[in-house]
Design a protein around this motif. Structure first.
Motif, PDB file in Angstrom:
ATOM      1  N   VAL A   3     -12.927   0.388   2.271  1.00 10.88           N
ATOM      2  CA  VAL A   3     -13.673   0.422   3.704  1.00 10.88           C
ATOM      3  C   VAL A   3     -14.818   1.287   4.201  1.00 10.88           C
ATOM      4  O   VAL A   3     -15.986   1.454   4.655  1.00 10.88           O
ATOM      5  CB  VAL A   3     -12.805   0.528   4.977  1.00 10.88           C
ATOM      6  N   LYS A   4     -14.321   2.868   3.686  1.00  2.54           N
ATOM      7  CA  LYS A   4     -15.278   3.969   4.138  1.00  2.54           C
ATOM      8  C   LYS A   4     -16.331   3.789   3.102  1.00  2.54           C
ATOM      9  O   LYS A   4     -17.480   3.674   3.358  1.00  2.54           O
ATOM     10  CB  LYS A   4     -14.278   5.061   3.441  1.00  2.54           C
ATOM     11  N   GLN A   5     -16.221   3.572   1.630  1.00  5.33           N
ATOM     12  CA  GLN A   5     -17.487   3.789   1.154  1.00  5.33           C
ATOM     13  C   GLN A   5     -18.116   2.607   1.438  1.00  5.33           C
ATOM     14  O   GLN A   5     -19.178   2.886   1.233  1.00  5.33           O
ATOM     15  CB  GLN A   5     -16.881   3.250  -0.479  1.00  5.33           C
ATOM     16  N   VAL A  31       3.501  -0.236  -6.335  1.00  7.64           N
ATOM     17  CA  VAL A  31       2.575   0.112  -5.961  1.00  7.64           C
ATOM     18  C   VAL A  31       2.721   0.793  -4.899  1.00  7.64           C
ATOM     19  O   VAL A  31       3.086   0.799  -4.246  1.00  7.64           O
ATOM     20  CB  VAL A  31       1.251  -0.850  -5.995  1.00  7.64           C
ATOM     21  N   ALA A  32       1.666   1.994  -5.269  1.00 10.40           N
ATOM     22  CA  ALA A  32       2.094   3.657  -4.358  1.00 10.40           C
ATOM     23  C   ALA A  32       0.725   3.655  -3.922  1.00 10.40           C
ATOM     24  O   ALA A  32       0.132   3.912  -4.857  1.00 10.40           O
ATOM     25  CB  ALA A  32       2.764   4.200  -5.276  1.00 10.40           C
ATOM     26  N   THR A  33       0.509   4.725  -2.133  1.00 15.11           N
ATOM     27  CA  THR A  33      -0.335   4.754  -1.963  1.00 15.11           C
ATOM     28  C   THR A  33      -0.061   6.078  -1.100  1.00 15.11           C
ATOM     29  O   THR A  33       1.219   6.209  -0.953  1.00 15.11           O
ATOM     30  CB  THR A  33      -1.155   4.376  -1.496  1.00 15.11           C
ATOM     31  N   VAL A  34      -0.403   6.596  -0.807  1.00 17.17           N
ATOM     32  CA  VAL A  34      -0.619   7.684   0.500  1.00 17.17           C
ATOM     33  C   VAL A  34      -1.373   7.502   2.423  1.00 17.17           C
ATOM     34  O   VAL A  34      -2.457   7.054   1.685  1.00 17.17           O
ATOM     35  CB  VAL A  34      -0.647   9.230   0.132  1.00 17.17           C
ATOM     36  N   ASP A  35      -0.641   7.801   3.080  1.00 13.59           N
ATOM     37  CA  ASP A  35      -1.507   7.243   3.815  1.00 13.59           C
ATOM     38  C   ASP A  35      -1.038   7.546   5.587  1.00 13.59           C
ATOM     39  O   ASP A  35      -1.676   8.516   5.871  1.00 13.59           O
ATOM     40  CB  ASP A  35      -1.286   5.813   4.289  1.00 13.59           C
ATOM     41  N   HIS A  36      -0.118   7.390   5.370  1.00 11.75           N
ATOM     42  CA  HIS A  36       1.075   9.024   6.697  1.00 11.75           C
ATOM     43  C   HIS A  36       0.773  10.260   7.509  1.00 11.75           C
ATOM     44  O   HIS A  36       0.256  10.359   8.295  1.00 11.75           O
ATOM     45  CB  HIS A  36       2.544   8.160   7.469  1.00 11.75           C
ATOM     46  N   ILE A  37       0.494  10.960   6.115  1.00 14.32           N
ATOM     47  CA  ILE A  37       0.668  11.856   6.421  1.00 14.32           C
ATOM     48  C   ILE A  37      -0.143  12.661   6.026  1.00 14.32           C
ATOM     49  O   ILE A  37      -0.473  13.768   6.250  1.00 14.32           O
ATOM     50  CB  ILE A  37       2.116  12.897   5.577  1.00 14.32           C
ATOM     51  N   ILE A  91      -4.963  -1.962   1.271  1.00 11.48           N
ATOM     52  CA  ILE A  91      -5.169  -1.467   0.157  1.00 11.48           C
ATOM     53  C   ILE A  91      -5.199  -2.688  -0.829  1.00 11.48           C
ATOM     54  O   ILE A  91      -5.748  -3.078  -1.649  1.00 11.48           O
ATOM     55  CB  ILE A  91      -5.112  -0.081  -0.582  1.00 11.48           C
ATOM     56  N   ALA A  92      -3.638  -2.458  -0.663  1.00 10.83           N
ATOM     57  CA  ALA A  92      -2.682  -4.384  -1.216  1.00 10.83           C
ATOM     58  C   ALA A  92      -3.551  -5.465  -0.818  1.00 10.83           C
ATOM     59  O   ALA A  92      -3.877  -6.248  -1.635  1.00 10.83           O
ATOM     60  CB  ALA A  92      -1.592  -4.329  -0.982  1.00 10.83           C
ATOM     61  N   SER A 118      -9.325   3.993  -4.293  1.00  7.79           N
ATOM     62  CA  SER A 118      -8.974   2.900  -4.394  1.00  7.79           C
ATOM     63  C   SER A 118      -7.117   3.412  -2.752  1.00  7.79           C
ATOM     64  O   SER A 118      -7.120   2.853  -2.701  1.00  7.79           O
ATOM     65  CB  SER A 118      -8.318   2.385  -5.241  1.00  7.79           C
ATOM     66  N   GLN A 119      -7.355   4.500  -2.751  1.00  3.50           N
ATOM     67  CA  GLN A 119      -6.462   5.274  -1.563  1.00  3.50           C
ATOM     68  C   GLN A 119      -6.784   5.015  -0.440  1.00  3.50           C
ATOM     69  O   GLN A 119      -7.823   4.505   0.055  1.00  3.50           O
ATOM     70  CB  GLN A 119      -6.106   6.422  -1.287  1.00  3.50           C
ATOM     71  N   GLY A 120      -5.616   4.743   0.239  1.00  7.75           N
ATOM     72  CA  GLY A 120      -6.109   4.040   1.551  1.00  7.75           C
ATOM     73  C   GLY A 120      -4.556   3.720   2.288  1.00  7.75           C
ATOM     74  O   GLY A 120      -3.816   3.877   1.935  1.00  7.75           O
TER      75      GLY A 120
END
Length: 470
Positions: A382-384, A59-65, A112-113, A105-107
């Motif tokens: 979490v933001k929502q 499962v992938a997401t983007v977070d660091h950059i 997120i997991a 669902s990004q984070g």
């Protein structure tokens, strides 16, 4: 023969075989991927004309950059944009589930997991990020891995690992008001040292741990790595099952009952043998702040800074270096130290309960003049949730900035960086030199509630002075 710890049970369940090196070939149940450590790993898989063996387990997401202000594409930073495009292409090519910006669902990968129920008891989990230990809060064994190991998991769904020893760390009693999981783990690391856990898995236990929510347990396990441990975990219990029930990837119907019945067998036995045991009293732990350049250099807010000569020989040189870098004096109090930036967020403390507690401190107050304070939710969900509860309005009314989800200033691989010699009150996990984006910037780690109090006071202060009256 298993010694009866949860670690041993999960390890044995996932052992494929023993390699000629003596290491275990361990099956990895869940592989989490982000944009920074994966491009080279995917390239190595491609170069060897291999494929991702079990894409459904990745499962992938983007977070660091990702920027936390404008997230418009293409990103202003060409390297960040290149990383984004590489992950998007790799996930599409290999059929990997990907939570991109705007998906809802990004984070941060370690937020997120769990919130989607991907993280479950008894699993082995790996991710190219050191704070993968977070997932141990569920009774999983979770490892941060390097890029070549990301390649190995993509190609084989296994890792070559040496088995760890297990240290049981008990915290017993009731935590005082204003003391949180972050304080507990900073106190443990301060006591045992940043290298104290090398070669160990940390099992966190005791009545104070059993009373913690899942999100507090995640904070605890998240920073096990900062104490030198390869992973940290908590035995699953009813709090674990209640948190997971109904989440996206949690079992449903009859499968749920079967899963819980199995999970209930996954705990350390009462007569389990440990390689070490350390016991703490919750009553001895106060709101804790780091003063130096490692997470182990911390004190309770009511204490004064140590004198180097009072420390063990091996810590004295590092302490002198820290005092010089931080521009602090042995024997002084941290209370009253002016702060420039206050950051609430990160995989350690960017969850909804962290934001609720910080908002409880902030409610009805204002950020001190000259202080930049901002809140970065750990995920889009979490933001929502925070916005549905009106927490964003509490923060913005007080003078905080309210941002989009991402890692932000925890490691500053994005536009959120300290400038020059600024001092940051941070709810993140590392206070190394340069960690928050400035080669000379200074970081004081503390709980989100303590960061909120520092923002209001304009200086390091005792959160207990800001706790709402019961």
């Amino acid at each position: 023969m298993s010694k009866g710890t949860l670690f041993d049970k999960v390890w044995d369940l996932h052992t494929v075989g023993t390699l000629p090196s003596g290491q275990t070939q361990l099956f990895i149940g869940l592989h989490l991927v982000h944009e920074v450590t994966s491009p080279q790993a995917f390239a190595m898989v491609r170069e060897r004309q291999l494929t991702v063996m079990y894409p459904q387990r990745t499962v992938a997401t983007v977070d660091h950059i990702v920027p936390t202000e404008s997230q418009a594409r293409p990103f202003a930073d060409p390297l960040a944009e290149a990383m984004m495009q590489a992950l998007e292409q790799n996930c599409q090519e290999h059929g990997i589930r990907f939570y991109n910006i705007g998906s809802g669902s990004q984070g941060i990968v370690h937020v997120i997991a769990p919130e989607q129920g991907l993280t479950q008891p008894g699993m082995t989990i790996a991710c190219g990020d050191s704070h993968t230990s977070t997932h141990g809060a569920f009774g999983a064994i979770a490892f941060g891995i390097g890029t070549s190991q990301v390649r190995d998991v993509l190609a084989s769904q296994t890792l070559a690992l040496g088995k760890l020893k297990v240290r049981r760390i008990e915290v017993n009693g009731e935590l005082p008001a204003g003391v949180y999981a972050k304080d507990v783990v900073l106190h443990i690391i301060r006591t045992l040292g940043v290298k104290g856990g090398v070669g160990y898995a940390y099992e966190f236990a005791g009545t104070a741990i059993e009373a913690m929510s899942m999100e507090e347990r995640m904070t605890l396990c998240n920073m096990a790595i900062e104490g030198g441990a390869r992973c940290g975990y908590v035995n699953p219990d009813q709090i674990t099952y209640s948190y997971l029930k109904g989440r996206d990837f949690a079992p449903k119907g009859a499968a749920w009952d079967e899963a819980v019945a199995w999970w209930q067998t996954l705990h350390s036995d009462a007569d389990a043998e440990y390689d070490d045991l350390v016991v703490f009293s919750a009553a001895d732990i106060g709101p804790t702040v780091t003063w130096g350049i490692t997470p182990g250099q911390g004190i309770a807010i009511h204490e004064t800074l140590p004198r180097p000569e009072s420390l063990p020989d091996e810590e004295q040189v590092l302490a002198q270096d820290a005092f010089a870098y931080m521009d602090l004096t042995p024997g002084q109090s941290l209370k009253g130290t002016a702060v420039d930036v206050c950051f609430i967020g990160s995989c350690t403390n960017g969850r909804i309960s962290d934001l609720r507690e910080a908002a409880r401190i902030v409610q009805g107050h204002s950020v001190a003049a000259g202080v930049k304070a901002f809140v970065v939710p750990g995920s889009e969900r979490v933001k929502q949730e925070a916005e549905a509860e009106g927490l964003d309005q509490v923060f913005t009314a007080a003078g905080f900035e309210w941002r989009e989800a991402g890692c932000s200033m925890c490691l500053a691989m994005n536009p959120d960086k300290l400038q020059g010699r600024q001092i940051s009150a941070s709810s993140s996990n590392r206070n190394f030199k340069g960690r928050q984006g400035s080669a000379s910037g200074r970081t004081l780690l503390m709980s989100p509630a303590m960061v909120a109090a520092a923002a209001l006071a304009g200086q390091v202060t005792d959160v207990r002075d800001y706790l709402p009256k019961a």
